[in-house]
Design an enzyme around this catalytic site. Sequence first.
Site, PDB file in Angstrom:
ATOM      1  N   HIS A  22     -49.212 -61.771  20.048  1.00  0.00           N
ATOM      2  CA  HIS A  22     -47.974 -62.298  19.473  1.00  0.00           C
ATOM      3  C   HIS A  22     -47.888 -62.178  17.954  1.00  0.00           C
ATOM      4  O   HIS A  22     -47.633 -63.156  17.256  1.00  0.00           O
ATOM      5  CB  HIS A  22     -47.770 -63.753  19.889  1.00  0.00           C
ATOM      6  CG  HIS A  22     -47.231 -63.894  21.272  1.00  0.00           C
ATOM      7  ND1 HIS A  22     -46.038 -63.353  21.660  1.00  0.00           N
ATOM      8  CD2 HIS A  22     -47.736 -64.513  22.362  1.00  0.00           C
ATOM      9  CE1 HIS A  22     -45.823 -63.614  22.943  1.00  0.00           C
ATOM     10  NE2 HIS A  22     -46.843 -64.321  23.389  1.00  0.00           N
ATOM     11  N   ASP A  32     -47.954 -58.521  25.366  1.00  0.00           N
ATOM     12  CA  ASP A  32     -47.429 -59.512  24.412  1.00  0.00           C
ATOM     13  C   ASP A  32     -48.030 -59.333  23.024  1.00  0.00           C
ATOM     14  O   ASP A  32     -48.641 -60.239  22.451  1.00  0.00           O
ATOM     15  CB  ASP A  32     -47.630 -60.939  24.922  1.00  0.00           C
ATOM     16  CG  ASP A  32     -46.506 -61.372  25.864  1.00  0.00           C
ATOM     17  OD1 ASP A  32     -46.393 -62.561  26.175  1.00  0.00           O
ATOM     18  OD2 ASP A  32     -45.734 -60.489  26.303  1.00  0.00           O
ATOM     19  N   ASP A  76     -43.585 -60.509  18.747  1.00  0.00           N
ATOM     20  CA  ASP A  76     -42.751 -61.722  18.757  1.00  0.00           C
ATOM     21  C   ASP A  76     -43.513 -62.953  18.299  1.00  0.00           C
ATOM     22  O   ASP A  76     -44.712 -63.085  18.551  1.00  0.00           O
ATOM     23  CB  ASP A  76     -42.160 -62.008  20.152  1.00  0.00           C
ATOM     24  CG  ASP A  76     -40.970 -61.112  20.468  1.00  0.00           C
ATOM     25  OD1 ASP A  76     -40.771 -60.793  21.646  1.00  0.00           O
ATOM     26  OD2 ASP A  76     -40.250 -60.727  19.525  1.00  0.00           O
ATOM     27  N   ARG A  77     -42.795 -63.857  17.667  1.00  0.00           N
ATOM     28  CA  ARG A  77     -43.278 -65.143  17.167  1.00  0.00           C
ATOM     29  C   ARG A  77     -44.118 -64.993  15.897  1.00  0.00           C
ATOM     30  O   ARG A  77     -43.819 -65.598  14.887  1.00  0.00           O
ATOM     31  CB  ARG A  77     -44.061 -65.920  18.224  1.00  0.00           C
ATOM     32  CG  ARG A  77     -43.227 -66.287  19.441  1.00  0.00           C
ATOM     33  CD  ARG A  77     -44.006 -67.237  20.327  1.00  0.00           C
ATOM     34  NE  ARG A  77     -43.452 -67.351  21.652  1.00  0.00           N
ATOM     35  CZ  ARG A  77     -42.495 -68.194  22.010  1.00  0.00           C
ATOM     36  NH1 ARG A  77     -41.963 -68.995  21.125  1.00  0.00           N
ATOM     37  NH2 ARG A  77     -42.051 -68.248  23.236  1.00  0.00           N
ATOM     38  N   ASN A 110     -44.435 -59.134  29.018  1.00  0.00           N
ATOM     39  CA  ASN A 110     -43.002 -59.427  29.150  1.00  0.00           C
ATOM     40  C   ASN A 110     -42.291 -59.414  27.801  1.00  0.00           C
ATOM     41  O   ASN A 110     -41.065 -59.279  27.733  1.00  0.00           O
ATOM     42  CB  ASN A 110     -42.760 -60.750  29.885  1.00  0.00           C
ATOM     43  CG  ASN A 110     -43.327 -61.938  29.133  1.00  0.00           C
ATOM     44  OD1 ASN A 110     -44.502 -61.985  28.815  1.00  0.00           O
ATOM     45  ND2 ASN A 110     -42.481 -62.914  28.854  1.00  0.00           N
ATOM     46  N   HIS A 153     -50.531 -58.516  32.873  1.00  0.00           N
ATOM     47  CA  HIS A 153     -50.098 -59.516  31.901  1.00  0.00           C
ATOM     48  C   HIS A 153     -49.722 -60.856  32.541  1.00  0.00           C
ATOM     49  O   HIS A 153     -50.226 -61.910  32.155  1.00  0.00           O
ATOM     50  CB  HIS A 153     -48.920 -59.015  31.081  1.00  0.00           C
ATOM     51  CG  HIS A 153     -48.411 -60.062  30.131  1.00  0.00           C
ATOM     52  ND1 HIS A 153     -49.090 -60.411  28.986  1.00  0.00           N
ATOM     53  CD2 HIS A 153     -47.329 -60.876  30.167  1.00  0.00           C
ATOM     54  CE1 HIS A 153     -48.439 -61.377  28.352  1.00  0.00           C
ATOM     55  NE2 HIS A 153     -47.370 -61.681  29.055  1.00  0.00           N
ATOM     56  N   ASP A 212     -24.723 -51.403  12.340  1.00  0.00           N
ATOM     57  CA  ASP A 212     -25.306 -50.678  11.197  1.00  0.00           C
ATOM     58  C   ASP A 212     -26.129 -51.598  10.309  1.00  0.00           C
ATOM     59  O   ASP A 212     -26.490 -51.235   9.183  1.00  0.00           O
ATOM     60  CB  ASP A 212     -24.206 -49.973  10.389  1.00  0.00           C
ATOM     61  CG  ASP A 212     -23.187 -50.971   9.859  1.00  0.00           C
ATOM     62  OD1 ASP A 212     -22.183 -50.544   9.264  1.00  0.00           O
ATOM     63  OD2 ASP A 212     -23.390 -52.200  10.042  1.00  0.00           O
ATOM     64  N   SER A 245     -25.471 -54.071   8.520  1.00  0.00           N
ATOM     65  CA  SER A 245     -24.957 -54.271   7.168  1.00  0.00           C
ATOM     66  C   SER A 245     -24.796 -55.746   6.853  1.00  0.00           C
ATOM     67  O   SER A 245     -24.511 -56.128   5.735  1.00  0.00           O
ATOM     68  CB  SER A 245     -23.597 -53.575   7.040  1.00  0.00           C
ATOM     69  OG  SER A 245     -22.732 -54.100   8.037  1.00  0.00           O
ATOM     70  N   ASP A 262     -12.351 -65.249   9.069  1.00  0.00           N
ATOM     71  CA  ASP A 262     -12.655 -64.597   7.794  1.00  0.00           C
ATOM     72  C   ASP A 262     -12.243 -65.504   6.645  1.00  0.00           C
ATOM     73  O   ASP A 262     -11.234 -65.306   5.982  1.00  0.00           O
ATOM     74  CB  ASP A 262     -11.916 -63.260   7.714  1.00  0.00           C
ATOM     75  CG  ASP A 262     -12.185 -62.541   6.399  1.00  0.00           C
ATOM     76  OD1 ASP A 262     -11.377 -61.688   6.013  1.00  0.00           O
ATOM     77  OD2 ASP A 262     -13.217 -62.851   5.753  1.00  0.00           O
ATOM     78  N   ASP A 282     -12.352 -61.228   3.042  1.00  0.00           N
ATOM     79  CA  ASP A 282     -12.785 -59.912   2.548  1.00  0.00           C
ATOM     80  C   ASP A 282     -12.619 -58.833   3.623  1.00  0.00           C
ATOM     81  O   ASP A 282     -13.101 -57.725   3.482  1.00  0.00           O
ATOM     82  CB  ASP A 282     -14.238 -59.969   2.047  1.00  0.00           C
ATOM     83  CG  ASP A 282     -15.216 -60.257   3.176  1.00  0.00           C
ATOM     84  OD1 ASP A 282     -16.434 -60.182   2.925  1.00  0.00           O
ATOM     85  OD2 ASP A 282     -14.769 -60.567   4.304  1.00  0.00           O
TER      86      ASP A 282
END
Lengths: 177, 623
Positions: free
Chosen positions: B166, B193, B196-197, B225, B277, B552, B554, B590, B594
């Site tokens: 992890h 695994d 993550d974390r 998983n 696993h 994207d 952004s 919004d 913008d």
Amino acid sequence: EVTETSKKSIVTFSEIHHFLLSDTIITETQKRISNAFDVFDHESNKTVDVREIGTIIRSLGCFPSEADLHDIIAELEEEEPTGFVRYEKFLPTMTKILLERKFRPITEDLLLQAFEVLDQQKKGHLEPEELTKYLTQEGEPFTQEEMDEMLSAAVDPDKNVILYKDFVSMMTFDDTR
Amino acid sequence: MGCGVTKTSEFNRKFDKAMKAAVLIQRWYRQYAARMEVRRRYTWNIFQSMEYADLQDQIKLYNFLGYLMDNFTPSKNEVCRDAEWERYFSYNNITVPDIYSGPRLTFPLDMDQAAHLVEAFKNKQLHSRYVLQLLLETWKLLRVLPNINRVSTCHSKEITICGDLHGQLEDLLLIFYKNGMPSLEKPYVFNGDYVDRGKDSIEILLILFAFLLVFPGDVYLNRGNHEDHIINLRYGFTKEVLNKYKLHGKRILKLLQKIFSWLPLVTVIDQRVLIVHGGISDTTDLALIARVDRHRVSRTNGKSHRILSSALSSDSEPESSEFTDTGNDEWKQILDLLWSDPMSHDGCIPNEVRGGGCYWGPDVTEGFLNRHNLQLIIRSHECKQDGYEFCHNRKVLTLFSASNYYEVGSNRGAFVRLGPDLVPYFVQYQATSMTRGLSFPQNVKRTEHTALKVLREQLFVHKSDLLSAFQEIDKENTGLICLNDWASAIERVLHLDLPWRVLHPQLVSSTTDGKLDYHGWFRDLHIEQTMLETLYRHRSTLETIFRIVDTDNSGLITFEDFRQTLKLLSAYLKMEISDEVINELVISTDTNNDGSIDIDEFMEAFRLVDKSRLERGKSLEYT
């Protein structure tokens, strides 16, 4: 002036009061026991490993010795020992223990006295080796793991001795919340 | 003078007194240690139930997020051939600046470069050009590996097996320090695994893949998983990669998605020991597992996705017969391998808590081992306080290699070595300099403190539901409630299986006559003002959704994308929201005018939606 009749009614009233109170006390007590049991009931099937019994009893505020625990466990085990204790057996035994206030707490001053007894030269502190010798060889000996755990909390890191007076007040303060 | 709890002895010998004093101290200390143990235990319960509760919610959303992914990722006009993908992942046009001080890899990799990587990752980051190159080589290799790794301990080789990591690089470094790095003499199996974390998931992957490339006959990787791009969206890996690789992160993630699907499923040692696993089910069949097209089997073949997709497409065509029952079976087989947990009773039941795989009993283990002529199952997937734990009559071993997983001091990690005798030899460790300084009680308190903080946040997050529950009981509106009712109300609202009455002294500071002033109690929960209740509960989900839609990367999404998202969400939740309302919502979201929507505006929008639904008496529960 307290007459015979009024005395009787006072007695009756206090008996009822006591009965009601103890009923509540019993329910509250049983709820406490149930909750403590649940913490160790990993499979959620109302059984716990017999080796956790000591921890559960102590978590409810009792201070049994290892010998006391040995007797209790013998009582709680099945005819054919399975390694597990069922809640139905545990509850009545534990209720009795709590209501009878068996295995009462060890107070701060008793604990302090005990350390003072071990400090035969009245130094005001104990050497780790001294304490280790007593606690791993006498009474109901600690395992090495128990000894190491206690020392990690008890030994003053600068002086490498156990200032037991400070240790006792620190440990007993921790309990109150 | 003497210890008051025993009878005063006639003998006043120093020895006897000392013995009594020793007994008293032992008796007292054991009681103290027991109370510490209970606190440690329920702290553990808190973390575990929070982890599973969280995961449960997430799995419910899994299909929806998957669908959202398919609609918003560039793979809509997906290229089918691997050669075309290799062009997409091309690294050749990425230049490495002179000031870059990290490792410069040359392929084929060798042992020195792999070792150098391990060293470099202590404080450096690998340039995206080399990341892509390394990943491409890994992908090429994985594509020729079978579903079942077969390993042998002949030549007196001891095999080292590691469980969940992890993203905790410190633990991997500790393992290599204690056990040596992978080599011809030191084969390793890693049981999934990896990500993550923790904060160094990509570094762990790069190290493991590097060693895989250098020693393909001595490094074996199983899929876990968490080697799943949708799980990664929620549990931190996606975020980590996008943060570390701002320019090429998406490309890297796409390549990793393919790599994950190509990771082998299980490893078998000497045809006797299975390493997987999660675990098994009563239908697990290794012969079938060996035959599946593992990289093709995914949720897209699953039934639920099919239903969702036809419900949402306006010009729905009948689904092709591609999605047959075989697809379903194979998906279930893999889910079982990666998600299951052992239980102590006989039988095999679906794993509702995790939402995938099953709970399997000792009889299933027995049957499985006999059918396949095996003697032991080594699995991971569950955190264990001592790093490992046996069950099912020592036929199943759980191995977990991420120490301090929940919090500093919460658990040790472990790895195991197997020689030709196939007798496991364990090594445990705890990777942090902080625990070494702490005594046992300090360790317990620290972990407990974190668990309780997390728990208090959960209580606060459910404030309105709890308040309603309390007010339902307190019909006379006294503002007071007794502890029993407090505990049962919390149980009903939170659905967390915790010993609330044991915990109450930690969560409730004061009571009057055994009753709690619940309004005051909420105020005392000490949560920062900025954390709004309804938002926080869904915050991570909303973040995930935003990240999917923001193709994207952004930090902004268009009005049209937002509109699409709302439409999908309302269809999924079976809510009736007219186009007019959606349009209004979009424009009003919004707030800084913008022309696009950033993550804060996005979150704010959902708070408005949530509130109005609450006002209509419904709750934002995903079905």
